[in-house]
Design a protein around this motif. Sequence first.
Motif, short mmCIF file in Angstrom:
data_model
loop_
_atom_site.label_atom_id
_atom_site.label_comp_id
_atom_site.label_asym_id
_atom_site.label_seq_id
_atom_site.Cartn_x
_atom_site.Cartn_y
_atom_site.Cartn_z
N ASP A 21 0.89 -1.34 0.00
CA ASP A 21 -0.09 0.05 0.11
C ASP A 21 0.94 1.35 0.02
OD1 ASP A 21 -2.21 -1.60 0.16
OD2 ASP A 21 -2.49 -1.28 2.12
N GLU A 52 -7.51 3.70 -2.49
CA GLU A 52 -7.65 2.28 -2.47
C GLU A 52 -7.84 1.47 -3.71
OE1 GLU A 52 -10.78 1.64 1.36
OE2 GLU A 52 -11.60 2.34 -0.40
N ASN A 55 -4.08 1.38 -4.61
CA ASN A 55 -3.44 0.11 -3.95
C ASN A 55 -3.68 -1.18 -4.39
OD1 ASN A 55 -2.11 1.87 -2.15
ND2 ASN A 55 -3.80 1.71 -0.61
N GLY A 56 -5.18 -1.31 -5.03
CA GLY A 56 -5.35 -2.64 -5.66
C GLY A 56 -4.79 -2.96 -7.10
N TRP A 59 -1.05 -3.55 -6.12
CA TRP A 59 -0.88 -4.98 -5.70
C TRP A 59 -0.85 -6.01 -7.01
CZ3 TRP A 59 -2.90 -9.44 -6.14
CH2 TRP A 59 -2.47 -10.59 -5.05
N TYR A 74 -8.82 -4.84 -0.83
CA TYR A 74 -8.96 -3.72 -1.69
C TYR A 74 -10.36 -3.62 -2.67
CZ TYR A 74 -3.92 -4.06 -1.21
OH TYR A 74 -2.76 -4.06 -0.65
N CYS A 80 -10.85 -2.56 -10.17
CA CYS A 80 -9.48 -2.34 -10.39
C CYS A 80 -9.24 -2.49 -11.72
CB CYS A 80 -8.57 -3.14 -9.27
SG CYS A 80 -8.80 -2.78 -7.63
#
Length: 119
Positions: A21, A52, A55-56, A59, A74, A80
Motif C-alpha cells: 500500500d 484504495e 493500492n489494488g 498490488w 482492496y 480495479c
Amino acid sequence: MKCPAIALVSAPGPSQHTSHDLTHEQWHRIRPLFTLFDAMPTLGHRHASTREAVNGVLWKIVNACAWLNVPRSYPAGPYCQDICMEWDQKGLLAAILHELHGDAAPRMLEEARRAGEMP
C-alpha cells in the motif's frame, strides 16, 4: 513471478494496510496526477476511494496475479481492472509508476501488459 498464496488466504481487513500500500508520502506525491489527467474514478464502486483503487492496481501489477486474485482488502478485482485500463489509456498509470518507481516504471508497465489482462 508467482501470485502469493498467503495474500489470498489471509488478506488484511479493509482498514488494514499491506506492505504494497501507498505510504502517506507516496499518496501525496501522486494525488495531483489525478487532477492533471482528469482521471478520478467514475466507475460504479462507490465505497472505494481513489487511494484504495491505486493500492489494488499496484498490488496486481507487483504480484502479477489475475485480477480476480486481488485481495478483499482492496476494491473488487474487476473494478480495479476497469480503473487500471482507464488510467493506462489516459497515460496516468505510466505517470503513477514513474513517480513511485522512477526508471523502473516502463519495465513494470511492459511486464504488466505482457502478463495479460491489460490493453
